[in-house]
Write a protein that holds these residues in place. Structure first.
Motif, PDB file in Angstrom:
ATOM      1  N   LYS A 151       0.828  -1.217   0.000  1.00  0.00           N
ATOM      2  CA  LYS A 151       0.000   0.000   0.000  1.00  0.00           C
ATOM      3  C   LYS A 151       0.857   1.260   0.000  1.00  0.00           C
ATOM      4  CE  LYS A 151      -4.376  -1.434   0.829  1.00  0.00           C
ATOM      5  NZ  LYS A 151      -5.562  -0.907   0.190  1.00  0.00           N
ATOM      6  N   VAL A 152       1.965   1.186   0.745  1.00  0.00           N
ATOM      7  CA  VAL A 152       2.872   2.333   0.795  1.00  0.00           C
ATOM      8  C   VAL A 152       3.583   2.493  -0.548  1.00  0.00           C
ATOM      9  CG1 VAL A 152       4.924   3.294   1.917  1.00  0.00           C
ATOM     10  CG2 VAL A 152       3.220   2.080   3.286  1.00  0.00           C
ATOM     11  N   GLN A 153       4.067   1.353  -1.102  1.00  0.00           N
ATOM     12  CA  GLN A 153       4.787   1.396  -2.379  1.00  0.00           C
ATOM     13  C   GLN A 153       3.906   1.927  -3.500  1.00  0.00           C
ATOM     14  OE1 GLN A 153       5.876  -2.677  -2.263  1.00  0.00           O
ATOM     15  NE2 GLN A 153       7.670  -2.321  -1.010  1.00  0.00           N
ATOM     16  N   ASN A 154       2.620   1.537  -3.483  1.00  0.00           N
ATOM     17  CA  ASN A 154       1.691   1.990  -4.523  1.00  0.00           C
ATOM     18  C   ASN A 154       1.221   3.423  -4.323  1.00  0.00           C
ATOM     19  OD1 ASN A 154       1.819  -0.563  -5.456  1.00  0.00           O
ATOM     20  ND2 ASN A 154      -0.169  -1.210  -4.668  1.00  0.00           N
ATOM     21  N   GLY A 155       1.584   3.983  -3.186  1.00  0.00           N
ATOM     22  CA  GLY A 155       1.115   5.331  -2.900  1.00  0.00           C
ATOM     23  C   GLY A 155      -0.345   5.399  -2.474  1.00  0.00           C
ATOM     24  N   GLU A 156      -0.930   4.244  -2.136  1.00  0.00           N
ATOM     25  CA  GLU A 156      -2.342   4.251  -1.697  1.00  0.00           C
ATOM     26  C   GLU A 156      -2.504   4.893  -0.330  1.00  0.00           C
ATOM     27  OE1 GLU A 156      -4.624   0.514  -2.289  1.00  0.00           O
ATOM     28  OE2 GLU A 156      -2.815  -0.113  -3.355  1.00  0.00           O
ATOM     29  N   VAL A 157      -1.477   4.715   0.506  1.00  0.00           N
ATOM     30  CA  VAL A 157      -1.455   5.476   1.751  1.00  0.00           C
ATOM     31  C   VAL A 157      -0.146   6.253   1.794  1.00  0.00           C
ATOM     32  CG1 VAL A 157      -2.917   3.928   3.130  1.00  0.00           C
ATOM     33  CG2 VAL A 157      -0.445   3.551   3.038  1.00  0.00           C
ATOM     34  N   LYS A 158      -0.231   7.433   2.388  1.00  0.00           N
ATOM     35  CA  LYS A 158       0.946   8.299   2.479  1.00  0.00           C
ATOM     36  C   LYS A 158       1.532   8.111   3.881  1.00  0.00           C
ATOM     37  CE  LYS A 158       3.365  12.104   1.474  1.00  0.00           C
ATOM     38  NZ  LYS A 158       4.633  11.682   0.903  1.00  0.00           N
ATOM     39  N   VAL A 159       2.831   7.833   3.947  1.00  0.00           N
ATOM     40  CA  VAL A 159       3.437   7.709   5.270  1.00  0.00           C
ATOM     41  C   VAL A 159       4.377   8.867   5.565  1.00  0.00           C
ATOM     42  CG1 VAL A 159       3.323   5.190   5.413  1.00  0.00           C
ATOM     43  CG2 VAL A 159       5.329   6.260   4.383  1.00  0.00           C
ATOM     44  N   TYR A 160       4.411   9.233   6.820  1.00  0.00           N
ATOM     45  CA  TYR A 160       5.383  10.200   7.312  1.00  0.00           C
ATOM     46  C   TYR A 160       6.192   9.499   8.391  1.00  0.00           C
ATOM     47  CZ  TYR A 160       2.042  13.325   5.079  1.00  0.00           C
ATOM     48  OH  TYR A 160       1.204  13.922   4.181  1.00  0.00           O
ATOM     49  N   ASP A 161       7.505   9.488   8.241  1.00  0.00           N
ATOM     50  CA  ASP A 161       8.331   8.745   9.187  1.00  0.00           C
ATOM     51  C   ASP A 161       8.713   9.574  10.399  1.00  0.00           C
ATOM     52  OD1 ASP A 161       9.319   5.880   8.588  1.00  0.00           O
ATOM     53  OD2 ASP A 161       9.102   6.823   6.615  1.00  0.00           O
ATOM     54  N   TRP A 162       8.371   9.027  11.553  1.00  0.00           N
ATOM     55  CA  TRP A 162       8.841   9.559  12.827  1.00  0.00           C
ATOM     56  C   TRP A 162       9.510   8.383  13.533  1.00  0.00           C
ATOM     57  CZ3 TRP A 162       7.902  14.731  14.353  1.00  0.00           C
ATOM     58  CH2 TRP A 162       7.063  15.460  13.500  1.00  0.00           C
ATOM     59  N   SER A 163       9.412   8.327  14.835  1.00  0.00           N
ATOM     60  CA  SER A 163       9.894   7.170  15.583  1.00  0.00           C
ATOM     61  C   SER A 163       8.953   7.015  16.769  1.00  0.00           C
ATOM     62  CB  SER A 163      11.324   7.412  16.069  1.00  0.00           C
ATOM     63  OG  SER A 163      11.348   8.541  16.933  1.00  0.00           O
ATOM     64  N   ASN A 164       9.017   5.877  17.428  1.00  0.00           N
ATOM     65  CA  ASN A 164       8.139   5.690  18.595  1.00  0.00           C
ATOM     66  C   ASN A 164       8.363   6.783  19.638  1.00  0.00           C
ATOM     67  OD1 ASN A 164       7.154   3.422  17.412  1.00  0.00           O
ATOM     68  ND2 ASN A 164       8.197   1.965  18.747  1.00  0.00           N
ATOM     69  N   GLY A 165       9.644   7.112  19.848  1.00  0.00           N
ATOM     70  CA  GLY A 165       9.969   8.111  20.868  1.00  0.00           C
ATOM     71  C   GLY A 165       9.507   9.508  20.476  1.00  0.00           C
TER      72      GLY A 165
END
Lengths: 267, 324
Positions: free
Chosen positions: B118-132
């Motif tokens: 889903k991420v590779q296809n661009g179906e959902v947009k992700v923003y990278d953070w971290s747990n902390g």
């Protein structure tokens, strides 16, 4: 006489032997949990484990239960249950000595990638889970130990994505980017070798190879040439005592330790 | 005039609410009256989860996660959610599979090939953070401050793809990461015990239960057990959430299934494995149809899982110390 073991068993045993007693260790999910349990049972009975979920100083129960890291088995008889905010803040304030992390890629300064493979962030070739708490472990712990399968494609000049910081990021030192002084990568343990980081240049430096392998064989399986210490030692394969504990007590179902290629070394 | 030097800016779009707007929301919409908030999950989700909401949850997929509420959100086919995936193995994947999600703030996005595609296809947009960093953002949101200064993310591509900003700190004179406060529109949280007003307590590691609830505009909790208010007054140190943070209380035994809840039941490893083996959309839609859409509510879902299985999971939860 020979001893047979998996990549994963070798890495776990070598990581467990590195730890010191009466120290704190930030433990991630999976392999790092088994490292900590083995160390606690065999080498460092007073080591204090910390989980990001908010568990401090729990006493390991075996067999190791995969999955519910924040559940009753893995957080049994803790000294403290707390929030994730607090768990990371213990590390940020300097209370956590060791961290143990896995990686998909590593570069010569100990930067690691656990986010994505490819050159377009928006169209990754492979997408991994991302930092999790890895960025905090690598940013905050005094000494971070990486555990990674020894494969050429994993050693890269520049990570496709630097998820968690090493000693130098695109030419900038930890202090220059604002990270804590005297913290950072300490050792890399692979399925074939062990590395530290040169005191001066902070570059990855080969210090040990698995008994039976040559330095050349180890370096041939890397995507770049590391520094090599003057006195590269032979790394002992897992001992019978370690293997017995791992296979009969800690991970009898082989959830973690059965992974990876199998090795046989004459001893 | 002195300026604080901005060294670097992360490029991610952020969900951000001005602290004064949040305070006014709390003043006007968070009732301080102790009133009965007990309702079923259908009513709670209908009232308090809107299309386009920023959604946060607590604890994790495998331990004390709000899975019955997640399934209800899917059942009501909510759309365009932006999900705070501090660490997630199941929730985000199911929500994405059901077409409920547009964007994900990632701490840890588990669950393998399905969500990766889903991420590779661009179906959902992700923003990278971290747990902390996400946790610290929630702390800032809970404190009513506009950002929090911290030393994670520094020097990494994670920072470049997050919404953090690096400045030179006027006190230490070192580069310091500023994380924008996070005030979710809605939080869903599973707890062991709650009263009908929303006082709640959790046992075991707390992760970010309090911070998430304090920082969120709307809060739905689901509880294994509904108890009398006197239980909180008898041991006030053990109150995790005071009632005025909470908008709805849902009584949901096995609410964390297929994960476990400490002191009640263990996770169902078989069901979990079935879920993690979902690799394509066909399998996902089949799962959703069978376990979410075709059942009316949580009770029907549990009936489908069956008493034999539930009994086994209770039987496995033998460790009680610390959990009562």
């Amino acid at each position: 006489m020979g001893v047979e073991f998996t990549d994963t068993e070798f890495m776990i045993c070598n990581a467990a032997r590195l730890l010191e007693d009466y120290k704190t260790i930030f433990v991630g999910w999976g392999i790092p949990q088994v490292v900590a349990i083995l160390a606690e049972k065999l080498y460092t009975p007073n080591i204090v484990q910390v989980f990001e979920f908010g568990s401090v100083g729990h006493q390991s129960r075996t067999p190791f239960l995969r999955g519910t890291m924040g559940g009753p088995t893995n957080t049994y008889r803790a000294i403290q249950w707390c929030s994730m905010n607090l768990a990371f803040s213990y590390a940020a304030a300097g209370y956590i000595d060791y961290g143990v992390l896995g990686a998909a890629q590593i570069d010569r300064y100990g930067n690691i990638n656990s986010t994505m493979i490819g050159d377009d962030y928006n169209k990754p070739k492979v997408r991994f889970p991302g930092s999790g708490g890895g960025n905090e472990v690598a940013s905050f712990c005094w000494k971070t130990i990486f555990v990674m399968a020894h494969e050429k494609r994993r050693f890269v000049e520049r990570c496709d994505f630097i998820t968690s910081p090493g000693h130098k990021m695109d030419g900038k030192t930890r202090e220059e980017v604002g990270l804590a002084r005297n913290s950072g990568p300490y050792r890399l343990i692979t399925s074939k070798a062990m590395f530290d980081f040169d005191e001066e240049t902070k570059e990855l430096r080969l210090i040990g190879v698995l008994k039976g392998l040559t330095i050349e064989e180890v370096i041939d399986d890397m995507g770049f040439e590391p520094l090599v210490a003057d006195d590269v030692v032979e790394l002992e394969p897992p001992t019978q005592e370690e293997l017995k504990l791992l296979r009969e007590d800690i991970d009898p179902y082989g959830l973690i330790i059965s992974k990876g290629a199998k090795f046989k070394v004459e001893i | 005039m002195d300026f604080i030097e901005i060294i670097e800016r992360g490029e991610a779009e952020i969900h951000y609410i001005h602290p004064d707007d949040f305070r006014e929301y709390v003043r006007d919409k968070k009732n301080r009256e102790m009133k009965d908030k007990l309702m079923d999950e259908r009513e709670a989700v209908k009232k308090f989860v809107s299309n386009g909401d920023y959604l946060a949850y607590d604890f994790s997929s495998l331990t004390r996660g709000p899975q019955s509420l997640i399934r209800e959100i899917i059942r009501q086919r909510k759309k365009n959610l932006w999900v705070c995936a501090k660490f997630t193995l199941l929730e985000t994947v199911l929500l994405s599979g059901a077409g409920c999600v547009d964007k994900i703030d990632v701490g840890f996005l588990g669950f393998g090939p399905y969500i990766a595609r889903k991420v590779q296809n661009g179906e959902v947009k992700v923003y990278d953070w971290s747990n902390g960093s996400i946790t610290y953002r929630l702390v800032a949101g809970a404190m009513g401050i506009p950002f929090i200064a911290a030393r994670n993310l520094l020097g990494t591509d994670t920072l470049k793809h997050s919404g953090a900003v690096v400045v030179r700190c006027p006190f230490s004179n070192t580069p310091t990461a500023l994380m924008p406060a996070l005030n979710p529109d809605v939080a869903i949280i599973h707890v062991q015990e709650a009263d009908i007003y929303g006082n709640a307590r959790v046992y075991g590691p707390t992760v970010a239960t309090l911070e998430t609830a304090m920082a969120s505009k709307k809060v739905i909790i689901s509880a294994e057990r509904i108890v009398e208010t006197i239980e909180f007054r008898k041991n006030p140190l053990m109150t995790t959430l005071p009632y005025y943070l909470v908008d709805a209380v849902v009584h949901a035994p096995f609410g964390a299934y297929p994960g476990g809840t400490q002191g009640y039941y263990e996770m169902d490893s078989e069901h979990y494995l079935m879920l993690t083996s979902i690799a394509d959309d066909n399998a996902m839609q089949k799962y959703l149809e069978e376990y979410v859409y075709s059942v009316d509510n949580h009770e029907e879902f549990l009936a489908k899982i069956g008493m034999d299985k539930l009994k086994q999971l209770i039987r496995k939860a033998e460790i009680l110390e610390g959990y009562r």
